[in-house]
Scaffold this motif. Structure first.
Motif, PDB file in Angstrom:
ATOM      1  N   GLN A 122       0.832  -1.213   0.000  1.00 29.48           N
ATOM      2  CA  GLN A 122       0.000   0.000   0.000  1.00 29.48           C
ATOM      3  C   GLN A 122       0.870   1.267   0.000  1.00 29.48           C
ATOM      4  O   GLN A 122       0.420   2.331  -0.414  1.00 29.48           O
ATOM      5  CB  GLN A 122      -0.917  -0.002   1.227  1.00 29.48           C
ATOM      6  N   TYR A 123       2.122   1.168   0.524  1.00 27.30           N
ATOM      7  CA  TYR A 123       2.971   2.366   0.646  1.00 27.30           C
ATOM      8  C   TYR A 123       3.743   2.664  -0.644  1.00 27.30           C
ATOM      9  O   TYR A 123       4.429   3.674  -0.734  1.00 27.30           O
ATOM     10  CB  TYR A 123       3.953   2.195   1.813  1.00 27.30           C
ATOM     11  N   GLN A 124       3.659   1.740  -1.611  1.00 27.40           N
ATOM     12  CA  GLN A 124       4.315   1.898  -2.923  1.00 27.40           C
ATOM     13  C   GLN A 124       5.791   2.297  -2.776  1.00 27.40           C
ATOM     14  O   GLN A 124       6.260   3.266  -3.380  1.00 27.40           O
ATOM     15  CB  GLN A 124       3.537   2.924  -3.761  1.00 27.40           C
ATOM     16  N   THR A 128      12.057  -3.005  -0.079  1.00 31.89           N
ATOM     17  CA  THR A 128      11.445  -3.796   0.993  1.00 31.89           C
ATOM     18  C   THR A 128      11.482  -3.025   2.311  1.00 31.89           C
ATOM     19  O   THR A 128      12.563  -2.625   2.748  1.00 31.89           O
ATOM     20  CB  THR A 128      12.228  -5.123   1.182  1.00 31.89           C
ATOM     21  N   PHE A 129      10.336  -2.812   2.932  1.00 31.74           N
ATOM     22  CA  PHE A 129      10.291  -2.122   4.225  1.00 31.74           C
ATOM     23  C   PHE A 129      10.648  -3.100   5.345  1.00 31.74           C
ATOM     24  O   PHE A 129      10.292  -4.272   5.300  1.00 31.74           O
ATOM     25  CB  PHE A 129       8.887  -1.542   4.477  1.00 31.74           C
ATOM     26  N   ALA A 130      11.358  -2.609   6.370  1.00 26.37           N
ATOM     27  CA  ALA A 130      11.716  -3.460   7.525  1.00 26.37           C
ATOM     28  C   ALA A 130      10.864  -3.053   8.723  1.00 26.37           C
ATOM     29  O   ALA A 130      11.129  -2.030   9.354  1.00 26.37           O
ATOM     30  CB  ALA A 130      13.194  -3.306   7.854  1.00 26.37           C
ATOM     31  N   ALA A 194       4.931   2.952  12.185  1.00 27.27           N
ATOM     32  CA  ALA A 194       5.934   3.706  11.419  1.00 27.27           C
ATOM     33  C   ALA A 194       5.260   4.800  10.591  1.00 27.27           C
ATOM     34  O   ALA A 194       5.672   5.961  10.591  1.00 27.27           O
ATOM     35  CB  ALA A 194       6.713   2.758  10.512  1.00 27.27           C
ATOM     36  N   LYS A 195       4.184   4.427   9.902  1.00 23.89           N
ATOM     37  CA  LYS A 195       3.484   5.389   9.030  1.00 23.89           C
ATOM     38  C   LYS A 195       2.877   6.531   9.844  1.00 23.89           C
ATOM     39  O   LYS A 195       2.867   7.688   9.402  1.00 23.89           O
ATOM     40  CB  LYS A 195       2.396   4.661   8.235  1.00 23.89           C
ATOM     41  N   ALA A 196       2.391   6.202  11.045  1.00 25.22           N
ATOM     42  CA  ALA A 196       1.727   7.218  11.874  1.00 25.22           C
ATOM     43  C   ALA A 196       2.721   7.979  12.760  1.00 25.22           C
ATOM     44  O   ALA A 196       2.346   8.919  13.462  1.00 25.22           O
ATOM     45  CB  ALA A 196       0.659   6.562  12.750  1.00 25.22           C
ATOM     46  N   GLY A 197       3.993   7.550  12.738  1.00 24.57           N
ATOM     47  CA  GLY A 197       4.990   8.196  13.604  1.00 24.57           C
ATOM     48  C   GLY A 197       4.735   7.911  15.077  1.00 24.57           C
ATOM     49  O   GLY A 197       5.006   8.733  15.950  1.00 24.57           O
TER      50      GLY A 197
END
Ligand SMILES: Nc1nc(Cl)c2ncn([C@@H]3O[C@H](CO)[C@@H](O)[C@H]3O)c2n1
Length: 236
Positions: A122-124, A128-130, A194-197
């Motif tokens: 979804q984050y495009q 690769t995100f860790a 992570a996305k929301a901090g």
């Protein structure tokens, strides 16, 4: 326009504390609220995903179930972080051991969470995100376990989308990478944080061992959860 209540959470603004403990099972949330918290109020019964707010040693804390699997914790933790202004979510759950060094009832602190889920797409991202734990929460959990003389393993876990996996080689492959145990939610919690901090941590109690074929009795499971719950409450 207010985003709360949501289709999944009936809580009004201000009814949920800044720190939320989340077991998968809402009945375990009820047990924790009834056993450890004071001044308890129930803020959610939608879909029986029970949520409670109370105080522990005078400090406000909430406890709410998140259900099984990444889609479920993805919904509840997203809403808590983004609509209810929650700062810290600590998942407390069960896991199956891959590592030979783990014993039943051991605690695992998920420093990282691998996954076979598509959640990160979804984050495009161009790679690769860790998904990793909040270092501050992890440090507090390690210190709390040390004070309580509870043995903990710290490392990578797997958040799988598949409980009954047709790929019989999957466990060996993950084990070969040093993955300690298998569960089904941490990676999505860490990505939402992570996305929301915001901050997140996953503390797991080993309820079964994939390779040794051993598993806790329901009574032993309850004891394993006691250590995990008390470490999590000690972080608040
Ligand atoms: N795939 C999987 N495998 C094993 Cl060996 C598990 N042991 C505990 N769980 C957790 O318990 C639920 C599945 O029984 C999920 O919420 C998951 O996080 C496990 N999930």
């Amino acid at each position: 326009m207010s985003r709360v209540p949501t289709p999944h959470n009936a809580a009004e603004e201000g009814q949920i504390a800044k720190t939320v403990l989340m077991p998968g099972d809402p009945l375990r949330a009820k047990f924790i609220a009834e056993t450890y918290l004071e001044n308890v109020t129930c803020f959610n019964t939608v879909r029986n995903m029970l949520g409670f707010t109370g105080t522990y040693q005078g400090k406000p804390v909430s406890v709410m179930g998140h259900g099984m699997g990444i889609p479920s914790i993805g919904i509840y933790s997203y809403e808590l972080f983004n609509f209810y202004d929650v700062d810290n979510i600590i998942r407390i759950g069960s896991a199956g051991a891959l590592s030979d060094d783990l014993e039943l009832k051991d605690l695992v602190i998920a420093m990282g969470a691998c996954t076979d889920s598509n959640y990160a797409s979804q984050y495009q991202l161009p790679g690769t995100f860790a998904p990793i734990a909040s270092f501050v929460l992890m440090q507090k959990a390690i210190e709390e376990a040390r004070k309580k003389e509870i043995s903990v393993a710290i490392g990578n876990v797997l958040s799988t989308d598949v409980f009954y996996n047709a790929n019989k080689g999957a466990n060996d492959a993950w084990k070969s990478m040093g993955v300690l145990c298998i569960e089904m939610e941490a990676a999505a919690l860490y990505m939402n944080a992570a996305k929301a901090g915001k901050n997140a941590l996953c503390i797991l109690s080993i309820s079964d061992h994939i390779y040794k074929g051993t598993q806790l009795s329901s009574q032993e499971r309850q004891l394993g959860f006691k250590n995990m719950i008390e470490v999590a409450l000690g972080i608040i």
